[in-house]
Design an enzyme around this catalytic site. Structure first.
Site, PDB file in Angstrom:
ATOM      1  N   SER A  84       0.840  -1.187   0.000  1.00  0.00           N
ATOM      2  CA  SER A  84       0.000   0.000   0.000  1.00  0.00           C
ATOM      3  C   SER A  84       0.885   1.252   0.000  1.00  0.00           C
ATOM      4  CB  SER A  84      -0.944  -0.048   1.209  1.00  0.00           C
ATOM      5  OG  SER A  84      -2.008   0.858   1.043  1.00  0.00           O
TER       6      SER A  84
ATOM      7  N   ASP B 258      -8.337  -6.796  -4.706  1.00  0.00           N
ATOM      8  CA  ASP B 258      -7.973  -5.466  -4.206  1.00  0.00           C
ATOM      9  C   ASP B 258      -8.496  -4.425  -5.185  1.00  0.00           C
ATOM     10  OD1 ASP B 258      -6.787  -3.124  -3.371  1.00  0.00           O
ATOM     11  OD2 ASP B 258      -4.760  -3.938  -3.237  1.00  0.00           O
TER      12      ASP B 258
ATOM     13  N   HIS C  57      -7.873  -5.361  -0.373  1.00  0.00           N
ATOM     14  CA  HIS C  57      -6.578  -4.701  -0.190  1.00  0.00           C
ATOM     15  C   HIS C  57      -5.848  -5.233   1.037  1.00  0.00           C
ATOM     16  CE1 HIS C  57      -3.601  -1.590  -0.567  1.00  0.00           C
ATOM     17  NE2 HIS C  57      -3.905  -1.053   0.597  1.00  0.00           N
ATOM     18  N   ASP C  58      -6.591  -5.524   2.084  1.00  0.00           N
ATOM     19  CA  ASP C  58      -6.003  -6.017   3.333  1.00  0.00           C
ATOM     20  C   ASP C  58      -5.254  -7.334   3.172  1.00  0.00           C
ATOM     21  OD1 ASP C  58      -6.296  -4.117   5.226  1.00  0.00           O
ATOM     22  OD2 ASP C  58      -7.909  -5.107   6.336  1.00  0.00           O
TER      23      ASP C  58
END
EC number: 2.3.1.31
Lengths: 406, 406
Positions: B173, B339, B372-373
């Site tokens: 990220s 994501d 995304h995590d």
């Protein structure tokens, strides 16, 4: 009415035995009917609501057979101003490109009704209206309502207007939820149904986004525990944040990229500060600040809650198809490729359920990069789909084409 | 340190000519270096910052050749507690499953550094730290910093520790943005680079989501125009809303559906109210309320701004490939299928740019429904990819395997 072809229907010659009374039909807000005076609405939460008001707009003329009525159901922050300018913003009606004389939803052919949903803030009974028991705005004393309750309020409106059967019920997003609820609960009163960019139950992700918006409103000290109207305040900041958060979800990354990209707003270089450097920031702030001028924060809480609670399968033993068993309704299900809030997969589940009960259903996934908002925008493939479906259904219904006007 | 294998590096025998001084290394917060006393950091905004503090954690031992250092760059709300418990939350380090003796990022083999980024709030200089010019917290007097500024602060840390070249720089990220910036700006000091779930420029949609979060914070009256620390307040509500809004974007609809669906929280039926009926609401509220205990609202503004400003192509005439011309760095680019915040398409653009300059790059899109995590979670394919890449790079770098411990 600015367009002479858009006129109120001839006064219905049958009313629902005195439970309705028309108020304020001469104001710019359009008709407001007081309903449920003798027979309150039994809400899904168990409470009774009555009397209640339904504000609506009507376009075109109801034919002698009362068979040409189209009900348009609006979305979360929509209202009854579907085809004429909004009294607060002055902007064109939210489907003005679709609804009007000679348009896809042809008001020379159809009688078009668009009521403001229960719980909203444009004239229908909602948390900002006066609670007859206290003489003050309901605020959080307003009962939590459901999509089903919204539909039942519309049923009362139709009863009052003497319309037994709708030629079509149409709506996008939350409007589509109402369409599905209408068709599932009152299949005998619906000839055709067009649920657009919607779902049969609100997803976990969508509940989450709604919860963010509600928390933004409730975090604003000016919300005053929901009592802001009585305390002379307005939670503008919280409501604006809620709107901004929601607005991002109505668009798509490609649309945002095309529209704004990383372009700067009225400046040649980054400001190295927290002003709106980027056009997309400025746009979002504008969306927030204009929204608060026309929408009530508590209505936002109630209507998002109604959407969260929507689960059409739950009412039918967990099996969505059961909601449609034996349905005579003709369906046209529409989704948009870039809509990630109500993705095509959820429309497809509706179509599968309808197929499972051998319903008459057509399904179109419209290619668009405009996200969820596509249903409100000029999307020729969508408009053509709707025109084709309505024409076919009208033929089956025996509705004549609009007479050529000189 | 609870694990004897995780120890501070042997004291470096070379420091950057007196510009660094170690403070508080005996506290639970880990080392805090005061840097830039003689030579302030020239920030991208034009301001100079110095002295400034970099708080970091270090694991493993720097080898004699000083060739086995891995720099881990954390994400927006991350910090230096990558492999040991967080001092405020007590939770395990955010990559504790990846970093440690015998793990993928093997602290028996590598010397692992993780600094808190400039602008953050876990010990490195940021808006909540004391402005030496006023003796009060910076607040909005803190200069707006960039990803490049964060990297330059890390460069000073490495200079101080006497590390000329990093074996690897890794991050997900915003951490991945730092990785790309490091490799583009200091290719001579980076042997290999692993940008994960990231992009070469923040998208319009992501800027929009960040702007929502910032507006939520700034809408909180307790934000006090950024001066809340001096006024004895904290914009908890606004920060919690910002966190909730962001948190939804870190997940995926399938993950939310699997984890929560429409299941109710500690109740058998809908409450018909505004409490957290659904588990997903309760989860989000928890995310908001725990976040405010460990994070500073102004830091949230500054770090989101740094991400928004990130555009690696802009610094290179608008052509991303120019950022990597002649690069000797070995790259491993990783993305995750679900994501939607940093979609694979953006990683692919990085790979295309690297291919255009004939860089040594491998690219893996990991199948995952965790959004995304995923880069923070137990994703075996991701971990295997990273292990394989690091092993290969270590071989090329001539780093011996960790000695077998008795």
């Amino acid at each position: 009415m600015t367009d002479p072809a858009l006129s109120q229907p001839s006064a219905p010659d049958r009313t629902d035995s005195g439970t309705g009374s028309d108020t304020g039909s001469e104001t710019g807000a359009g008709p407001r009917l007081v309903l449920g005076q003798e027979r309150p609405l039994k809400l899904d939460c168990g409470a009774e609501l009555g009397p209640f008001t339904v504000a609506y707009r009507a376009y075109g003329r109801l034919n002698a057979e009362r068979s040409n009525a189209i009900l348009i159901c609006h979305a979360l922050t929509g209202d009854q101003y579907v085809a004429d300018p909004h009294p607060i913003t002055g902007k064109p009606g939210w489907w003005q490109q679709l609804v009007g004389p000679g348009k896809v939803i042809d008001t020379d052919r159809y009688f078009v009704l668009c009521p403001n949903v229960l719980g909203s803030c444009m004239g229908s009974t909602g948390p900002k209206e006066t609670n007859p028991e206290t003489g003050r705005p309901y605020g959080l004393d307003f009962p939590v309502i459901t999509i089903g309750d919204m539909v039942e309020a519309q049923v009362r409106l139709l009863d009052h207007l003497g319309i037994d059967s709708l030629f079509c019920v149409i709506g996008g997003s939350m409007g589509g939820m109402q369409v599905l609820q209408w068709a599932a609960r009152h299949p005998d009163r619906v000839f055709s149904a067009v649920p657009i960019a919607t779902s049969w139950r609100h997803s976990a992700q969508n509940i989450a986004f709604h919860e963010v918006g509600r928390q933004a409103i409730m975090a604003d000290p000016d919300w005053c525990g929901g009592d802001y109207l009585n305390q002379g305040k307005t939670p503008h900041r919280g409501l604006a944040v809620a709107r901004m958060a929601a607005h991002v979800t109505y668009l798509s990354e490609p649309a945002l990229h095309r529209k704004f990209g990383r372009r700067l707003q009225n400046r040649a270089a980054l400001s190295f500060g927290f002003d709106a450097d980027f056009q997309v920031e400025s746009y979002l702030r504008h969306q927030g600040s204009t929204f608060v001028e026309r929408f009530d924060a508590n209505s936002y809480l109630y209507i998002t809650r109604a959407m969260d609670y929507f689960d059409l399968a739950l009412e039918h033993g967990g099996v969505l198809a059961n909601a449609f068993t034996g349905t005579p309704v003709r369906y046209c299900v529409v989704s948009f490729t870039s809509d990630w809030l109500f993705p095509t997969s959820e429309s497809r589940q509706v179509v599968h359920a309808l197929n499972a009960v051998a319903a008459n259903v057509s399904f179109v996934e419209v290619a668009s990069d405009k996200g969820h908002d596509a249903f409100l925008l000029d999307e020729p493939q969508f408009h053509d789909t709707l025109a084709g479906f309505l024409d076919g259904a009208a033929e089956h219904r025996g509705l004549p084409h609009a007479e050529a006007t000189p």
